[in-house]
Design a protein around this motif. Sequence first.
Motif, PDB file in Angstrom:
ATOM      1  N   MET A 137       0.817  -1.219   0.000  1.00 50.38           N
ATOM      2  CA  MET A 137       0.000   0.000   0.000  1.00 50.38           C
ATOM      3  C   MET A 137       0.851   1.271   0.000  1.00 50.38           C
ATOM      4  SD  MET A 137      -3.096  -0.717  -0.420  1.00 50.38           S
ATOM      5  CE  MET A 137      -3.971   0.751   0.056  1.00 50.38           C
ATOM      6  N   ARG A 138       1.955   1.271   0.743  1.00 49.76           N
ATOM      7  CA  ARG A 138       2.784   2.475   0.779  1.00 49.76           C
ATOM      8  C   ARG A 138       3.448   2.743  -0.569  1.00 49.76           C
ATOM      9  NH1 ARG A 138       8.295   2.758   2.854  1.00 49.76           N
ATOM     10  NH2 ARG A 138       9.327   0.777   2.474  1.00 49.76           N
ATOM     11  N   GLY A 139       3.438   1.758  -1.430  1.00 52.80           N
ATOM     12  CA  GLY A 139       3.994   1.937  -2.766  1.00 52.80           C
ATOM     13  C   GLY A 139       3.138   2.830  -3.649  1.00 52.80           C
ATOM     14  N   LEU A 140       1.877   3.023  -3.274  1.00 48.08           N
ATOM     15  CA  LEU A 140       1.001   3.907  -4.052  1.00 48.08           C
ATOM     16  C   LEU A 140       1.523   5.338  -4.074  1.00 48.08           C
ATOM     17  CD1 LEU A 140      -2.527   2.602  -3.048  1.00 48.08           C
ATOM     18  CD2 LEU A 140      -1.357   2.331  -5.249  1.00 48.08           C
ATOM     19  N   LYS A 141       2.125   5.776  -2.969  1.00 49.83           N
ATOM     20  CA  LYS A 141       2.691   7.127  -2.916  1.00 49.83           C
ATOM     21  C   LYS A 141       3.808   7.285  -3.953  1.00 49.83           C
ATOM     22  CE  LYS A 141       4.934  10.415   0.149  1.00 49.83           C
ATOM     23  NZ  LYS A 141       5.562  10.642   1.448  1.00 49.83           N
ATOM     24  N   ALA A 142       4.667   6.280  -4.040  1.00 47.37           N
ATOM     25  CA  ALA A 142       5.742   6.314  -5.040  1.00 47.37           C
ATOM     26  C   ALA A 142       5.159   6.339  -6.450  1.00 47.37           C
ATOM     27  CB  ALA A 142       6.668   5.114  -4.869  1.00 47.37           C
ATOM     28  N   LEU A 143       4.116   5.552  -6.662  1.00 50.21           N
ATOM     29  CA  LEU A 143       3.481   5.511  -7.975  1.00 50.21           C
ATOM     30  C   LEU A 143       2.883   6.871  -8.338  1.00 50.21           C
ATOM     31  CD1 LEU A 143       2.511   3.991 -10.469  1.00 50.21           C
ATOM     32  CD2 LEU A 143       0.508   3.271  -9.156  1.00 50.21           C
ATOM     33  N   LEU A 144       2.244   7.525  -7.382  1.00 46.74           N
ATOM     34  CA  LEU A 144       1.670   8.850  -7.651  1.00 46.74           C
ATOM     35  C   LEU A 144       2.756   9.856  -7.997  1.00 46.74           C
ATOM     36  CD1 LEU A 144      -1.071   8.996  -4.882  1.00 46.74           C
ATOM     37  CD2 LEU A 144      -1.397   8.664  -7.351  1.00 46.74           C
ATOM     38  N   GLY A 145       3.883   9.788  -7.310  1.00 42.90           N
ATOM     39  CA  GLY A 145       4.998  10.683  -7.613  1.00 42.90           C
ATOM     40  C   GLY A 145       5.541  10.454  -9.002  1.00 42.90           C
ATOM     41  N   ILE A 146       5.692   9.211  -9.376  1.00 38.67           N
ATOM     42  CA  ILE A 146       6.169   8.888 -10.719  1.00 38.67           C
ATOM     43  C   ILE A 146       5.142   9.327 -11.754  1.00 38.67           C
ATOM     44  CG2 ILE A 146       6.660   6.959 -12.277  1.00 38.67           C
ATOM     45  CD1 ILE A 146       8.036   5.593  -9.894  1.00 38.67           C
ATOM     46  N   GLY A 147       3.867   9.137 -11.447  1.00 37.49           N
ATOM     47  CA  GLY A 147       2.800   9.552 -12.367  1.00 37.49           C
ATOM     48  C   GLY A 147       2.856  11.036 -12.679  1.00 37.49           C
TER      49      GLY A 147
ATOM     50  N   ASP B  26      15.792   7.607  -5.783  1.00 38.90           N
ATOM     51  CA  ASP B  26      14.837   7.395  -4.704  1.00 38.90           C
ATOM     52  C   ASP B  26      14.336   5.955  -4.667  1.00 38.90           C
ATOM     53  OD1 ASP B  26      15.207  10.066  -4.116  1.00 38.90           O
ATOM     54  OD2 ASP B  26      13.246  10.701  -4.887  1.00 38.90           O
ATOM     55  N   PHE B  27      14.091   5.383  -5.820  1.00 39.45           N
ATOM     56  CA  PHE B  27      13.627   4.000  -5.883  1.00 39.45           C
ATOM     57  C   PHE B  27      14.716   3.065  -5.352  1.00 39.45           C
ATOM     58  CE2 PHE B  27      12.936  -0.115  -7.923  1.00 39.45           C
ATOM     59  CZ  PHE B  27      11.610  -0.345  -7.608  1.00 39.45           C
ATOM     60  N   GLY B  28      15.957   3.323  -5.713  1.00 41.69           N
ATOM     61  CA  GLY B  28      17.060   2.501  -5.237  1.00 41.69           C
ATOM     62  C   GLY B  28      17.230   2.559  -3.733  1.00 41.69           C
ATOM     63  N   ARG B  29      16.957   3.705  -3.138  1.00 42.84           N
ATOM     64  CA  ARG B  29      17.071   3.865  -1.681  1.00 42.84           C
ATOM     65  C   ARG B  29      15.936   3.156  -0.956  1.00 42.84           C
ATOM     66  NH1 ARG B  29      18.584  10.252  -1.518  1.00 42.84           N
ATOM     67  NH2 ARG B  29      20.760  10.007  -2.109  1.00 42.84           N
ATOM     68  N   ASP B  30      14.729   3.244  -1.503  1.00 44.47           N
ATOM     69  CA  ASP B  30      13.570   2.636  -0.844  1.00 44.47           C
ATOM     70  C   ASP B  30      12.510   2.307  -1.889  1.00 44.47           C
ATOM     71  OD1 ASP B  30      11.554   1.725   0.792  1.00 44.47           O
ATOM     72  OD2 ASP B  30      11.078   3.696   1.619  1.00 44.47           O
ATOM     73  N   PRO B  31      12.504   1.086  -2.388  1.00 45.93           N
ATOM     74  CA  PRO B  31      11.490   0.716  -3.392  1.00 45.93           C
ATOM     75  C   PRO B  31      10.083   0.590  -2.817  1.00 45.93           C
ATOM     76  CG  PRO B  31      12.919  -1.149  -2.915  1.00 45.93           C
ATOM     77  CD  PRO B  31      13.472   0.021  -2.158  1.00 45.93           C
ATOM     78  N   ALA B  32       9.942   0.693  -1.495  1.00 41.81           N
ATOM     79  CA  ALA B  32       8.631   0.665  -0.823  1.00 41.81           C
ATOM     80  C   ALA B  32       7.822  -0.570  -1.181  1.00 41.81           C
ATOM     81  CB  ALA B  32       7.844   1.942  -1.142  1.00 41.81           C
ATOM     82  N   GLY B  33       8.518  -1.680  -1.429  1.00 44.64           N
ATOM     83  CA  GLY B  33       7.826  -2.919  -1.756  1.00 44.64           C
ATOM     84  C   GLY B  33       7.382  -3.014  -3.201  1.00 44.64           C
ATOM     85  N   ASN B  34       7.801  -2.078  -4.031  1.00 40.17           N
ATOM     86  CA  ASN B  34       7.411  -2.056  -5.442  1.00 40.17           C
ATOM     87  C   ASN B  34       8.436  -2.764  -6.305  1.00 40.17           C
ATOM     88  OD1 ASN B  34       5.093  -0.373  -5.014  1.00 40.17           O
ATOM     89  ND2 ASN B  34       6.518   1.299  -4.656  1.00 40.17           N
ATOM     90  N   GLY B  35       8.043  -3.084  -7.508  1.00 35.44           N
ATOM     91  CA  GLY B  35       8.942  -3.656  -8.495  1.00 35.44           C
ATOM     92  C   GLY B  35       8.979  -2.765  -9.725  1.00 35.44           C
ATOM     93  N   PHE B  36      10.093  -2.810 -10.418  1.00 34.08           N
ATOM     94  CA  PHE B  36      10.267  -2.018 -11.643  1.00 34.08           C
ATOM     95  C   PHE B  36      11.035  -2.856 -12.652  1.00 34.08           C
ATOM     96  CE2 PHE B  36      13.011   0.461 -14.353  1.00 34.08           C
ATOM     97  CZ  PHE B  36      12.096   1.298 -14.957  1.00 34.08           C
ATOM     98  N   TRP B  37      10.732  -2.643 -13.917  1.00 30.62           N
ATOM     99  CA  TRP B  37      11.484  -3.315 -14.973  1.00 30.62           C
ATOM    100  C   TRP B  37      11.446  -2.474 -16.237  1.00 30.62           C
ATOM    101  CZ3 TRP B  37       8.885  -4.635 -19.441  1.00 30.62           C
ATOM    102  CH2 TRP B  37       7.489  -4.636 -19.367  1.00 30.62           C
ATOM    103  N   HIS B  38      12.423  -2.717 -17.108  1.00 28.14           N
ATOM    104  CA  HIS B  38      12.364  -2.169 -18.469  1.00 28.14           C
ATOM    105  C   HIS B  38      13.029  -3.145 -19.414  1.00 28.14           C
ATOM    106  CE1 HIS B  38      16.553  -0.247 -18.351  1.00 28.14           C
ATOM    107  NE2 HIS B  38      16.537  -0.921 -19.476  1.00 28.14           N
ATOM    108  N   GLU B  39      12.605  -3.083 -20.651  1.00 30.31           N
ATOM    109  CA  GLU B  39      13.230  -3.820 -21.738  1.00 30.31           C
ATOM    110  C   GLU B  39      13.422  -2.830 -22.877  1.00 30.31           C
ATOM    111  OE1 GLU B  39      11.264  -8.197 -20.844  1.00 30.31           O
ATOM    112  OE2 GLU B  39      10.630  -7.138 -22.650  1.00 30.31           O
TER     113      GLU B  39
END
Length: 159
Positions: A39-49, A103-116
């Motif tokens: 749930m705390r990952g939603l804040k990170a998602l909103l910031g990225i959005g 910021d993601f590297g310091r604290d991913p807040a339980g989230n995952g990220f990927w790119h190809e």
Amino acid sequence: MQTSDKQAAANGRPTRDSVDLSAYPGLVVVYLGFRVGRMRGLKALLGIGRGLAQMQRERPDGLLAHENLVYGLNHIGMRQYWRDLESLEAFTRSDPHKTWWRDFGRDPAGNGFWHEAYRLSGGMEAIYVGMPRPIGLASFAAARQPLGPFMTSRQRLAS
């Protein structure tokens, strides 16, 4: 529209089109994903959005197109088309991307990220951080740690 396309349209059939990519010899296509794991990952998602909305408005040099994607209820993403790898790298080394990644590297807040990333001139590469199960290229290719000469996107594309 060519005559056959006009006839197809007149008959209610869909027209067929393709693209001429000769003006984009350095084209790079990037797929990205962000998976909310807590749930705390939603804040990170909103910031990225917010940052993504700004990026779409301001269009960094070299970004040809940006499309938002939905992979699932807690997994969003995008597809981007970049003029060349140099433009993409310049963007990733500047704000807001540089700050997001730090910021993601310091604290991913339980989230995952990927790119190809896929280059028209050849080469594919990928990175997956905190994903609960393999996705994309990782669903069939052997895993390899992004260390040493395999650390950056450019280095992985050359491998």
